[in-house]
Design a protein around this motif. Sequence first.
Motif, PDB file in Angstrom:
ATOM      1  N   GLU A 244      -0.968  68.436  54.767  1.00 48.80           N
ATOM      2  CA  GLU A 244      -0.074  67.344  55.140  1.00 48.80           C
ATOM      3  C   GLU A 244       1.392  67.752  54.981  1.00 48.80           C
ATOM      4  N   LEU A 245       1.682  68.653  54.035  1.00 43.27           N
ATOM      5  CA  LEU A 245       3.070  69.080  53.833  1.00 43.27           C
ATOM      6  C   LEU A 245       3.532  70.066  54.903  1.00 43.27           C
ATOM      7  N   ARG A 246       2.606  70.729  55.531  1.00 44.99           N
ATOM      8  CA  ARG A 246       2.987  71.749  56.507  1.00 44.99           C
ATOM      9  C   ARG A 246       3.810  71.157  57.657  1.00 44.99           C
ATOM     10  N   LEU A 249       7.362  70.058  56.659  1.00 47.61           N
ATOM     11  CA  LEU A 249       8.143  71.219  56.259  1.00 47.61           C
ATOM     12  C   LEU A 249       8.554  72.041  57.478  1.00 47.61           C
ATOM     13  N   MET A 275       9.598  75.650  49.229  1.00 47.23           N
ATOM     14  CA  MET A 275       8.534  74.675  49.437  1.00 47.23           C
ATOM     15  C   MET A 275       7.468  75.205  50.392  1.00 47.23           C
ATOM     16  N   THR A 279       3.594  75.759  49.480  1.00 47.36           N
ATOM     17  CA  THR A 279       2.532  75.174  50.295  1.00 47.36           C
ATOM     18  C   THR A 279       1.522  76.228  50.720  1.00 47.36           C
TER      19      THR A 279
END
Length: 439
Positions: A244-246, A249, A275, A279
Amino acid sequence: MRAPRLPAWTATLTWKAAVFIAVMCCALAALLGTLVHVSVTGQTVHDSREKALARLTDVSRLYEAGEPLPRFAGVDPVGLPAPLRALAVRGERGTMVADDRGRPTMWAAGPAEGPADGPANGPTDGRVGGRALAVRVDYTQSAGTIDALDRSILGSSVLAIGATLLVGAFAVTRVTRRLHLTAQVARRISAGDLDARVDDPRTKDPSRPQDEVATVSGALDTMASSLQRKLQSEQRFTADVAHELRTPLTGLSAAAELLPEGRPSELVRDRVRAMRALTEDLLEISRLDARNETVDLAVHELGPLAGRVVRASGTGTEVRVVRDAAVVTDRRRVERVLGNLVANAHRHGAPPVVVTVDGPVVSVRDHGPGYPAYLLDSGPQRFRTESGGKGHGLGLTIAVGQAEVIGAELVFADAPDGGAEARLRLPEYVPPAPAEPEE
């Protein structure tokens, strides 16, 4: 002087149980044998005493009547025990077992009172004063009976102890075998095999009675299942968060590139890169935890491979090749492991950082304060670093996981003359033997 240590097998439950059973059997056999011996001996002696006293009564009547005495009786006969003669001289009657001409004999004696005297009274030893009338009863058969009984008790005790030891060892071995299986499964679980289970049949059938070993096995299986569910939930959470962070970012990184040049934009780009690296590390850890990695094995020269890693790091690390070797490994994963070790050495150690290749072993050493105590005791831990240290504690964790995937051994230690040293041992390539030509 230190006492010698006992062999390791003497600490096993089987050995202790065998010793306990043997001691208890010997004690029980000794107690029962003693009771039987005392009872039979007492009864045999009592019967012989009664027989000897009855003969003494009959002989006393003959002596008082002046009749000739039988061969087994006499006044102060040769061989009469002195304590028994002294008792008879004092006017009392008694019995005593003694040896007469090499044969066990039951003697009975009493005071010699009557007119009879002379050769008819039997041989004497020339003593004067009070005289003792004595009879003797052959005690050979009774003594032989007691000896035979003692031998039978000893033989039966040995047989009983041996049979009990065999049965006890068989029963204890069955229990210890189940305990060893439980311990083996526990070690597999601690090594990361969360699918390992004891599967004791007693825990699956409620109608069967459960002993203590089955209770422990069931508790271990329940603990492993609970631990597996929690770890799988944590792995899914880590992978989901990283995925989900990819997306945000990626957008944030693109937006940071559009910022005007300056110190604020440099700080934003640096944090975005940090970050993104975090990740990617989380994604890699989640894949390692899932244990579904595929390995691309090939033969590589370890010296050039280590040199490429150092050059790519751009840290000015020194490379020493003591002896080059060909190894069977996954090049990308080895580079990942060595890159993390070199980066950790520069981040937490002190220069110079030296990478040494000696056969299938490559070591990364710095000259800093060394590894923290917790890392040497239990290995690297996620998101744990020394107080004030940089990073997230994931680099060494990934290095350990990748080394396990490619079948390498990664060891962390402090160098004897200071500094931290990590040694990676890879499977060495052994060329096949040339085929013999056919005749």
